[in-house]
Design a protein around this motif. Sequence first.
Motif, PDB file in Angstrom:
ATOM      1  N   UNK A  75       1.001  -1.172   0.059  1.00  0.00           N
ATOM      2  CA  UNK A  75      -0.059   0.002  -0.323  1.00  0.00           C
ATOM      3  C   UNK A  75       0.675   1.241  -0.510  1.00  0.00           C
ATOM      4  N   UNK A  76       1.798   0.792   0.722  1.00  0.00           N
ATOM      5  CA  UNK A  76       2.581   2.328   0.940  1.00  0.00           C
ATOM      6  C   UNK A  76       3.800   1.952  -0.271  1.00  0.00           C
ATOM      7  N   UNK A  77       4.494   1.459  -0.501  1.00  0.00           N
ATOM      8  CA  UNK A  77       5.225   1.148  -1.524  1.00  0.00           C
ATOM      9  C   UNK A  77       4.410   1.726  -2.838  1.00  0.00           C
ATOM     10  N   UNK A  78       3.283   1.619  -3.252  1.00  0.00           N
ATOM     11  CA  UNK A  78       2.320   2.119  -4.254  1.00  0.00           C
ATOM     12  C   UNK A  78       1.982   3.491  -4.462  1.00  0.00           C
ATOM     13  N   UNK A  79       1.877   4.425  -2.874  1.00  0.00           N
ATOM     14  CA  UNK A  79       1.933   5.638  -2.941  1.00  0.00           C
ATOM     15  C   UNK A  79       3.223   6.296  -2.931  1.00  0.00           C
ATOM     16  N   UNK A  80       3.586   5.967  -2.679  1.00  0.00           N
ATOM     17  CA  UNK A  80       5.547   5.945  -2.825  1.00  0.00           C
ATOM     18  C   UNK A  80       6.024   6.120  -4.158  1.00  0.00           C
ATOM     19  N   UNK A  81       5.725   4.904  -5.119  1.00  0.00           N
ATOM     20  CA  UNK A  81       5.908   4.930  -6.346  1.00  0.00           C
ATOM     21  C   UNK A  81       4.910   6.269  -7.281  1.00  0.00           C
ATOM     22  N   UNK A  82       3.898   6.282  -6.980  1.00  0.00           N
ATOM     23  CA  UNK A  82       3.291   7.867  -7.296  1.00  0.00           C
ATOM     24  C   UNK A  82       3.579   9.322  -6.957  1.00  0.00           C
ATOM     25  N   UNK A  83       4.538   8.845  -5.732  1.00  0.00           N
ATOM     26  CA  UNK A  83       4.606  10.569  -5.640  1.00  0.00           C
ATOM     27  C   UNK A  83       6.295  10.495  -5.981  1.00  0.00           C
ATOM     28  N   UNK A  84       6.678   9.689  -6.739  1.00  0.00           N
ATOM     29  CA  UNK A  84       7.927   9.875  -7.149  1.00  0.00           C
ATOM     30  C   UNK A  84       7.510  10.693  -8.296  1.00  0.00           C
ATOM     31  N   UNK A  85       6.537   9.450  -9.140  1.00  0.00           N
ATOM     32  CA  UNK A  85       6.272  10.224 -10.137  1.00  0.00           C
ATOM     33  C   UNK A  85       5.986  11.443 -10.929  1.00  0.00           C
ATOM     34  N   UNK A  86       5.578  12.294  -9.532  1.00  0.00           N
ATOM     35  CA  UNK A  86       5.145  13.448  -9.607  1.00  0.00           C
ATOM     36  C   UNK A  86       6.453  14.197  -9.426  1.00  0.00           C
ATOM     37  N   UNK A 136      14.096  15.735  -6.316  1.00  0.00           N
ATOM     38  CA  UNK A 136      15.027  14.643  -5.819  1.00  0.00           C
ATOM     39  C   UNK A 136      13.799  13.661  -5.841  1.00  0.00           C
ATOM     40  N   UNK A 137      13.964  12.865  -5.295  1.00  0.00           N
ATOM     41  CA  UNK A 137      13.563  11.544  -5.184  1.00  0.00           C
ATOM     42  C   UNK A 137      13.977   9.901  -5.377  1.00  0.00           C
ATOM     43  N   UNK A 138      13.687   9.027  -5.065  1.00  0.00           N
ATOM     44  CA  UNK A 138      13.957   7.935  -4.531  1.00  0.00           C
ATOM     45  C   UNK A 138      15.018   7.217  -3.694  1.00  0.00           C
ATOM     46  N   UNK A 139      15.385   6.027  -3.711  1.00  0.00           N
ATOM     47  CA  UNK A 139      16.409   5.768  -1.999  1.00  0.00           C
ATOM     48  C   UNK A 139      17.175   5.539  -2.882  1.00  0.00           C
ATOM     49  N   UNK A 140      18.361   6.335  -2.547  1.00  0.00           N
ATOM     50  CA  UNK A 140      19.724   5.077  -2.365  1.00  0.00           C
ATOM     51  C   UNK A 140      20.372   4.468  -1.143  1.00  0.00           C
ATOM     52  N   UNK A 141      20.878   3.758  -1.355  1.00  0.00           N
ATOM     53  CA  UNK A 141      21.524   3.602  -0.018  1.00  0.00           C
ATOM     54  C   UNK A 141      22.786   2.651   0.433  1.00  0.00           C
ATOM     55  N   UNK A 142      23.664   2.562   1.148  1.00  0.00           N
ATOM     56  CA  UNK A 142      24.740   1.256   1.474  1.00  0.00           C
ATOM     57  C   UNK A 142      23.877   0.739   2.742  1.00  0.00           C
TER      58      UNK A 142
END
Length: 434
Positions: free
Chosen positions: A247-258, A265-271
Amino acid sequence: MFPATAESATISSGTNEPGAVSQAGPVTRALAQHRSGYSLPADLYLRPDVFELEFRVLLARHWIALGHHSLIPGSGDYFLTEVAGESLIVVRDARGQVQVLANVCSHRGSRLVDAPCGAARAFVCPYHAWTFGLDGTLLQASSGPSDLGAHPVQRFPVRLVSGIIMTCLGPDPLDLDPAASAAASFLDPHACAETVVAARMSYPVAANWKLVLENFLECYHCPTGHPEYCRTNPNAYHFEYGVRGQRFAAQVAQWWREMREIGHVFGTVDQDCLDPREGLEYYTCTRTPLTAGYESATRDGKPVAPLLGTLTRFDGGETFVGIGPYSYVFGYGDYLVLFRLIPATPASSEMELTWLVAADCDIAGDEAALAELTWLWHVTTEQDVVLTDRNSQGVSSRFYRPGPYVDGEAALTRWSDWYAATLRAGLSGGGEGR
Ligand code: FES
Ligand SMILES: [Fe+2]
């Protein structure tokens, strides 16, 4: 600081010789008792020798934030801060570089500076008046050694990450470059380096620092513990935090498109801390949407300060940056908060929060505006202090037993596994003795 006891000396040598086993046993045994997916054995939260081992294995290699560089704008400006009982002088030297110095005279070890902040031309030891430059060099020592250059105050490595002063308390720090450039790509749009401090508050916690960190890394407690925070973040966030639920992943994906469309800036980068690549500082940078209709993380969702940096509008997002175990930043369109998690003693810690706003924001001295700016993270941190104090009381009980982490605490499973493995390696490798 805790003295090196016979036990910790034995531990640092990593010996398994007969006769030493009974001394080295408790820490080794506590680490061996750690079960993946369970909270840590009590000894790892409580024992002074574990705290000392952490200093040598974690604080001597990982980077820790000390504050924002706007606290010391001019040459000679300094502030003191304490990490694991060690007083540090954070000062801007004559060349404009930030220096981090041990607040310990190189003559016979007196505390050099008492005032918590100020402006200095040099540091004169109150004991025998040895005089040090702003970069820690010994300039003058009446009847002292002729080789002044051989007796500086101990100096630690310094990096500025988007204006955040970071140091490492050992001679062999982890490589910060990938973490610093990832953090900059998320913090520079907020112009973090150009912000100024609007407020700074300290929250003492009567708990080991790992309990504070564990609380910080999960949001399983948010629905019961943080009604205000839950208003500003989507419901799915609390229940799916750390699990990357659908559910949250879908909300995040939609917001990242916006965000992509408007050039934010959007997305996740990590180590990830468990990633086997040796020698790198670990980090996480991500952006997630706030509650629908909220432009910023404030009481009513409306901004309380001017738009930051290169952001083109209030985008209703939360930027999160974490570097190593001790340093975190939350960012919104109008403000950033630097979280410093500071180990103090085995049984006490400090959370220090620094609110950062645009340099042209005239909020200083406006109590009502400052109360709105600090509202969310002040009330949330006060709640976390109560929760963590109570957690510490239970962990200190003879009846405490490690309990299972749930799905929403997946980050704790990863972190505690990494912690136990890192301390085990520190024991067998002899740590980085001081
Ligand atoms: S201890 Fe500082 S001058 Fe002697
Ligand atoms: Fe919390």
